[in-house]
Design a protein around this motif. Structure first.
Motif, PDB file in Angstrom:
ATOM      1  N   LEU A 155       0.578  -1.039  -0.151  1.00 14.92           N
ATOM      2  CA  LEU A 155       0.305  -0.300   0.134  1.00 14.92           C
ATOM      3  C   LEU A 155       0.460   1.404   0.167  1.00 14.92           C
ATOM      4  CD1 LEU A 155      -2.797  -1.373   2.635  1.00 14.92           C
ATOM      5  CD2 LEU A 155      -2.817  -1.347  -0.230  1.00 14.92           C
ATOM      6  N   LYS A 156       2.124   1.731   0.831  1.00 16.45           N
ATOM      7  CA  LYS A 156       2.480   2.345   0.487  1.00 16.45           C
ATOM      8  C   LYS A 156       3.337   2.669  -1.149  1.00 16.45           C
ATOM      9  CE  LYS A 156       2.638   2.431   5.292  1.00 16.45           C
ATOM     10  NZ  LYS A 156       2.142   3.590   5.697  1.00 16.45           N
ATOM     11  N   LYS A 157       3.195   1.833  -1.888  1.00 15.99           N
ATOM     12  CA  LYS A 157       4.284   2.217  -3.545  1.00 15.99           C
ATOM     13  C   LYS A 157       2.953   2.892  -4.097  1.00 15.99           C
ATOM     14  CE  LYS A 157       5.978  -1.059  -6.724  1.00 15.99           C
ATOM     15  NZ  LYS A 157       5.889  -2.555  -7.139  1.00 15.99           N
ATOM     16  N   SER A 158       3.917   3.815  -4.915  1.00 16.40           N
ATOM     17  CA  SER A 158       2.809   4.990  -5.574  1.00 16.40           C
ATOM     18  C   SER A 158       2.412   3.904  -6.878  1.00 16.40           C
ATOM     19  CB  SER A 158       4.079   5.982  -6.440  1.00 16.40           C
ATOM     20  OG  SER A 158       4.878   5.601  -7.483  1.00 16.40           O
ATOM     21  N   LEU A 159       1.058   4.853  -7.353  1.00 13.27           N
ATOM     22  CA  LEU A 159       0.672   3.979  -8.215  1.00 13.27           C
ATOM     23  C   LEU A 159       1.422   4.238  -9.804  1.00 13.27           C
ATOM     24  CD1 LEU A 159      -2.565   3.680  -8.236  1.00 13.27           C
ATOM     25  CD2 LEU A 159      -3.129   5.329  -9.121  1.00 13.27           C
ATOM     26  N   GLU A 160       2.246   4.899  -9.710  1.00 14.12           N
ATOM     27  CA  GLU A 160       3.086   5.047 -11.269  1.00 14.12           C
ATOM     28  C   GLU A 160       3.935   3.794 -10.527  1.00 14.12           C
ATOM     29  OE1 GLU A 160       6.712   7.539 -12.213  1.00 14.12           O
ATOM     30  OE2 GLU A 160       5.339   8.629 -11.259  1.00 14.12           O
ATOM     31  N   LYS A 161       4.286   3.599 -10.157  1.00 11.32           N
ATOM     32  CA  LYS A 161       5.220   2.331  -9.720  1.00 11.32           C
ATOM     33  C   LYS A 161       4.823   1.128  -9.691  1.00 11.32           C
ATOM     34  CE  LYS A 161       9.019   5.293  -7.061  1.00 11.32           C
ATOM     35  NZ  LYS A 161       9.808   4.819  -5.979  1.00 11.32           N
ATOM     36  N   ILE A 183       3.553  -3.935 -12.770  1.00  9.42           N
ATOM     37  CA  ILE A 183       2.480  -5.515 -13.235  1.00  9.42           C
ATOM     38  C   ILE A 183       1.927  -5.177 -15.179  1.00  9.42           C
ATOM     39  CG2 ILE A 183       1.265  -4.928 -11.531  1.00  9.42           C
ATOM     40  CD1 ILE A 183      -1.065  -3.545 -12.505  1.00  9.42           C
ATOM     41  N   LEU A 184       2.062  -4.013 -16.024  1.00 14.01           N
ATOM     42  CA  LEU A 184       1.840  -3.683 -17.495  1.00 14.01           C
ATOM     43  C   LEU A 184       2.979  -3.552 -18.077  1.00 14.01           C
ATOM     44  CD1 LEU A 184      -0.588  -0.787 -17.024  1.00 14.01           C
ATOM     45  CD2 LEU A 184      -1.120  -3.463 -17.601  1.00 14.01           C
ATOM     46  N   GLU A 185       2.904  -5.345 -18.873  1.00 13.80           N
ATOM     47  CA  GLU A 185       3.955  -5.596 -18.882  1.00 13.80           C
ATOM     48  C   GLU A 185       3.812  -4.479 -20.809  1.00 13.80           C
ATOM     49  OE1 GLU A 185       6.028  -9.252 -22.080  1.00 13.80           O
ATOM     50  OE2 GLU A 185       3.634  -8.858 -22.167  1.00 13.80           O
ATOM     51  N   GLY A 186       4.901  -3.862 -21.319  1.00 14.95           N
ATOM     52  CA  GLY A 186       5.189  -2.814 -22.246  1.00 14.95           C
ATOM     53  C   GLY A 186       5.133  -1.396 -22.142  1.00 14.95           C
ATOM     54  N   VAL A 187       4.364  -1.560 -21.208  1.00 17.60           N
ATOM     55  CA  VAL A 187       4.646   0.086 -19.858  1.00 17.60           C
ATOM     56  C   VAL A 187       5.738   0.590 -19.441  1.00 17.60           C
ATOM     57  CG1 VAL A 187       3.173   1.660 -18.640  1.00 17.60           C
ATOM     58  CG2 VAL A 187       1.942   0.192 -20.311  1.00 17.60           C
ATOM     59  N   GLY A 188       6.158   1.546 -20.407  1.00 16.26           N
ATOM     60  CA  GLY A 188       7.642   2.158 -19.254  1.00 16.26           C
ATOM     61  C   GLY A 188       6.932   3.373 -18.634  1.00 16.26           C
ATOM     62  N   PRO A 189       8.154   3.606 -17.669  1.00 16.22           N
ATOM     63  CA  PRO A 189       7.774   5.206 -16.178  1.00 16.22           C
ATOM     64  C   PRO A 189       7.304   5.448 -16.636  1.00 16.22           C
ATOM     65  CG  PRO A 189      10.081   4.128 -16.145  1.00 16.22           C
ATOM     66  CD  PRO A 189       9.676   4.012 -17.557  1.00 16.22           C
ATOM     67  N   VAL A 190       7.700   6.318 -18.464  1.00 15.91           N
ATOM     68  CA  VAL A 190       7.151   7.624 -18.840  1.00 15.91           C
ATOM     69  C   VAL A 190       5.389   7.200 -18.919  1.00 15.91           C
ATOM     70  CG1 VAL A 190       6.885   9.077 -20.879  1.00 15.91           C
ATOM     71  CG2 VAL A 190       9.079   8.813 -19.280  1.00 15.91           C
ATOM     72  N   LEU A 191       5.027   6.188 -19.744  1.00 17.56           N
ATOM     73  CA  LEU A 191       3.597   6.201 -19.826  1.00 17.56           C
ATOM     74  C   LEU A 191       3.064   5.924 -18.782  1.00 17.56           C
ATOM     75  CD1 LEU A 191       1.750   6.321 -22.233  1.00 17.56           C
ATOM     76  CD2 LEU A 191       1.950   3.533 -22.851  1.00 17.56           C
ATOM     77  N   ASP A 222      -6.642  12.511 -13.507  1.00 18.64           N
ATOM     78  CA  ASP A 222      -6.007  13.122 -12.288  1.00 18.64           C
ATOM     79  C   ASP A 222      -5.996  13.308 -11.477  1.00 18.64           C
ATOM     80  OD1 ASP A 222      -7.406  15.328 -14.728  1.00 18.64           O
ATOM     81  OD2 ASP A 222      -9.397  14.638 -14.414  1.00 18.64           O
ATOM     82  N   LEU A 223      -4.696  12.826 -11.563  1.00 17.16           N
ATOM     83  CA  LEU A 223      -4.523  11.740  -9.460  1.00 17.16           C
ATOM     84  C   LEU A 223      -3.018  12.298  -9.880  1.00 17.16           C
ATOM     85  CD1 LEU A 223      -6.198   8.469  -9.136  1.00 17.16           C
ATOM     86  CD2 LEU A 223      -6.986  10.542  -8.147  1.00 17.16           C
ATOM     87  N   ASP A 224      -1.792  12.614  -8.928  1.00 17.26           N
ATOM     88  CA  ASP A 224      -0.750  12.805  -8.691  1.00 17.26           C
ATOM     89  C   ASP A 224       0.122  11.789  -9.023  1.00 17.26           C
ATOM     90  OD1 ASP A 224       2.081  13.142  -7.495  1.00 17.26           O
ATOM     91  OD2 ASP A 224       1.714  14.321  -5.849  1.00 17.26           O
ATOM     92  N   HIS A 225       0.984  11.780  -9.643  1.00 15.88           N
ATOM     93  CA  HIS A 225       1.684   9.965 -10.313  1.00 15.88           C
ATOM     94  C   HIS A 225       1.893   9.723  -8.864  1.00 15.88           C
ATOM     95  CE1 HIS A 225       5.709  12.051 -10.303  1.00 15.88           C
ATOM     96  NE2 HIS A 225       4.774  13.248 -10.795  1.00 15.88           N
ATOM     97  N   ASN A 226       2.514  10.996  -7.418  1.00 14.39           N
ATOM     98  CA  ASN A 226       3.315   9.869  -6.422  1.00 14.39           C
ATOM     99  C   ASN A 226       2.326   9.427  -5.559  1.00 14.39           C
ATOM    100  OD1 ASN A 226       6.025  10.633  -7.332  1.00 14.39           O
ATOM    101  ND2 ASN A 226       5.700  12.450  -7.010  1.00 14.39           N
ATOM    102  N   LEU A 227       1.217   9.408  -5.940  1.00 13.18           N
ATOM    103  CA  LEU A 227       0.094   9.193  -5.345  1.00 13.18           C
ATOM    104  C   LEU A 227       0.038   7.731  -4.349  1.00 13.18           C
ATOM    105  CD1 LEU A 227      -3.220  10.145  -3.273  1.00 13.18           C
ATOM    106  CD2 LEU A 227      -3.450   9.209  -5.561  1.00 13.18           C
ATOM    107  N   ARG A 228       0.015   7.612  -3.318  1.00  3.24           N
ATOM    108  CA  ARG A 228      -0.040   5.797  -2.512  1.00  3.24           C
ATOM    109  C   ARG A 228      -0.725   5.076  -2.325  1.00  3.24           C
ATOM    110  NH1 ARG A 228       3.638   7.664   2.137  1.00  3.24           N
ATOM    111  NH2 ARG A 228       2.142   7.891   2.658  1.00  3.24           N
ATOM    112  N   LEU A 229      -1.095   4.121  -2.974  1.00  7.68           N
ATOM    113  CA  LEU A 229      -2.017   2.872  -3.210  1.00  7.68           C
ATOM    114  C   LEU A 229      -2.976   3.155  -1.846  1.00  7.68           C
ATOM    115  CD1 LEU A 229      -2.859   0.906  -5.217  1.00  7.68           C
ATOM    116  CD2 LEU A 229      -1.830  -0.749  -4.142  1.00  7.68           C
TER     117      LEU A 229
END
Length: 592
Positions: free
Chosen positions: A190-196, A201-209, A218-225
């Motif tokens: 739960l402490k992990k950010s939504l972006e990470k 979990i998604l194959e083919g999706v890099g950090p930028v995407l 419309d969420l903060d990319h650092n928002l935690r799970l």
């Protein structure tokens, strides 16, 4: 920065349309971990770049020409043996992973058709290019060889069995439904950010995407799970469905490169809202996007590398020359002190009758100023007065002769310091690899940089081709052309070859800086406003850039000359007027 799996998927779509059934004409290895395949397809030759560099591993078409080493590396020799003359029959990506298999078909020495596979593994510092025999699954060679001493998982050596890199525990986006997606999301800490979480979990999706998907929710990319509820996760799923499936199918592709301060920062096959406000350049194809991004980044890195090296060399040489000048000035001061020995000698000769044997020090009248204070003369008591006088004359003569040499050396060293200062100013103002190259060439010719035989040959050929320096060109507010030489080579070319006698020539007074030329228009007098504008540029492109009220001399080009044997950029001039101006940066240059 390497392409993510989805970008690579789009690259392969374009490559399949362009290169399939193409014939491999040539194989080059311009750099240690980089291969270029020249493939003839549909009546055109294409250059396919395969890179295993940690910082820029990639696979894409390139239009950039690169210089090749005199002798091809071993891996290049192997690829030439097996791939030149073969046909590219297939390009396949392993899922959406960053592993691509290029299949080639050739006629073997036995006369039978043989398949070969070149595996491109894009995995950061573990990236590799490996040629394998698919029938036996044995490695023919790899651009990076290593044994179990470096990797417990596998060996990349000729004759070893090829093992694919360990599979990542990620899920192909098209195989997921919403419930599975949410379940996967919630299985992470739960402490992990939504972006990470998305990235993991998604194959083919890099950090930028990953960041882009979260931001479009419309969420903060650092928002935690732990702060996400059903609404946030459903919104996230919807954005993923809006972006990922169409991209994989080749729809809505909009390749862009993001520039920050003229440096390429990021790229993506879709518009990135996260970089709004920065300079975003659109490209025609995904291949073009990668080619331009890596080319410009490589040129910037190369520019910075050479710039740091040249700055170090100039700083070192300046430090040595300034120290040398300091010592020479000390020698000059000592030699000037010794000039008084002539007066001592003349005074002793004039008063021999007053000096008793064994005298160590005596006060005698000044023969040139009898009414002035006496001169204190120190003597060698073991010598006669006459011998002391002769010794003073010998030391005086030696000091006088030394002083001539010292003054000559001081002028030479001071000129060298001024020259190095001018090179340093040129380096500070260099903005392109071409300008950096001119300064590097100048330092080599001046003997401050060692030059290899190959570089000497290249420079000789360049001189034979008479490649002219690229001179900056601007248009004044009155419509007159203003030319700027930003380093000594450009200054010499501009002043001594390009400028005409009636052109106006400007240079900051008594300081290192650019030569400025205002081109004369027959029948028109150059207005004062243009001269002041040019003077502002001269001040800006000089070591007085941060000053105000800078003196800038202006004269006709016919009044400027270069002394025989003078260093690059050095000239003398006469019949000038002086403007006092504030340095002013140039406006947007003309496209020349």
């Amino acid at each position: 920065m390497s392409p993510d799996g989805i970008t690579l998927h789009l690259i392969i779509r374009e490559l399949r349309e362009t290169l399939l059934a193409g014939r491999v004409e040539r194989v080059f290895q311009p750099e240690r971990q980089e291969i270029i395949l020249v493939i003839r397809s549909s009546g055109q030759s294409w250059r396919l770049l395969l890179s295993a560099k940690a910082e820029s591993a990639s696979l894409h078409l390139t239009t950039r020409e690169k210089k090749n080493p005199l002798s091809p590396p071993q891996f290049c020799i192997v690829l030439r043996k097996y791939l030149e003359g073969s046909r590219l029959t297939d390009i396949q990506q392993v899922g959406l992973d960053r592993i691509v298999r290029l299949t080639f078909n050739r006629i073997a020495e036995s006369g039978e058709f043989q398949e070969l596979v070149l595996v491109v593994e894009i995995m950061g510092k573990h990236s590799n290019l490996i040629l394998i025999n698919p029938e036996s699954n044995q490695i023919i060679d790899g651009i990076k060889r290593y044994s179990h001493a470096l990797s417990r998982y596998r060996e990349v050596l000729p004759g070893r069995t090829y093992l694919s890199p360990p599979a990542q525990e990620k899920v192909h986006p098209l195989t997921l439904d919403e419930d599975e997606f949410i379940k996967l999301i919630l299985s992470h800490p739960l402490k992990k950010s939504l972006e990470k979480v998305l990235f993991s979990i998604l194959e083919g999706v890099g950090p930028v995407l990953s960041r882009e998907i979260v931001l479009r929710t419309d969420l903060d990319h650092n928002l935690r799970l732990e702060y996400c509820g059903a609404h946030e996760l459903q919104s996230l799923w919807q954005v993923i469905q809006d972006i990922i499936p169409p991209l994989i199918q080749g729809q809505g592709v909009e390749p862009i490169i993001v520039f920050q301060d003229k440096q390429p920062t990021a790229y993506a096959p879709i518009f990135l809202t996260q970089y709004e406000g920065l300079n975003i350049v659109r490209c025609q194809t995904v291949n073009e996007m990668l080619d331009r991004f890596y080319t410009e980044r490589r040129e910037i890195n190369r520019f910075q590398q050479i710039h740091r090296h040249l700055a170090h060399v100039i700083k070192r040489e300046l430090s040595q020359r300034c120290k040398k000048l300091s010592y020479q000035e000390q020698d000059e001061a000592e030699a000037k002190k010794a000039l008084k020995l002539r007066l001592w000698g003349e005074t002793v000769f004039a008063h021999l009758h007053l000096i008793k044997p064994g005298t160590r020090e005596i006060s005698l009248p000044d023969i040139y100023e009898p009414d002035g204070p006496h001169i204190i003369v120190k003597l060698n008591p073991s010598m006669t007065a006459s011998q002391n006088a002769q010794k003073f004359f010998r030391k005086y003569n030696k000091a006088r002769d030394s002083l001539k040499i010292i003054k000559k050396n001081i002028r030479k060293t001071a000129a060298e310091v001024r020259y190095l200062n001018s090179v340093e100013i040129g380096l500070e103002q260099a903005a392109t690899l071409s300008e950096i190259g001119e300064i590097q060439s100048e330092l080599e010719e001046a003997g401050y940089l060692r030059t290899s035989a190959r570089e000497k040959e290249k420079r000789k050929k360049k001189e034979q081709r008479k490649e002219a320096p690229q001179i900056k060109q601007f248009t004044s507010q009155d419509g007159f052309t203003i030319l700027i030489g930003k380093n000594n080579k450009q200054n010499d070319y501009l002043t001594m070859r390009l400028a005409q006698d009636d052109d106006c020539w400007l240079h900051v007074k008594d300081s290192a800086g650019a030569h400025i030329v205002v081109k004369n228009i027959p029948g028109k007098e150059v207005p004062l406003s243009t001269l002041e504008e040019a003077a502002g540029l001269a001040a800006y492109f000089s070591e007085a850039r941060l000053s105000s009220n800078v003196p800038v001399d202006c004269t006709k080009r016919k009044n400027v000359s270069k002394p025989k044997g003078a260093r690059p950029g050095f000239v003398i001039y006469k019949k000038h007027q002086t403007f006092y101006v504030t340095p002013k940066a140039p406006e947007e240059p003309d496209n020349h």
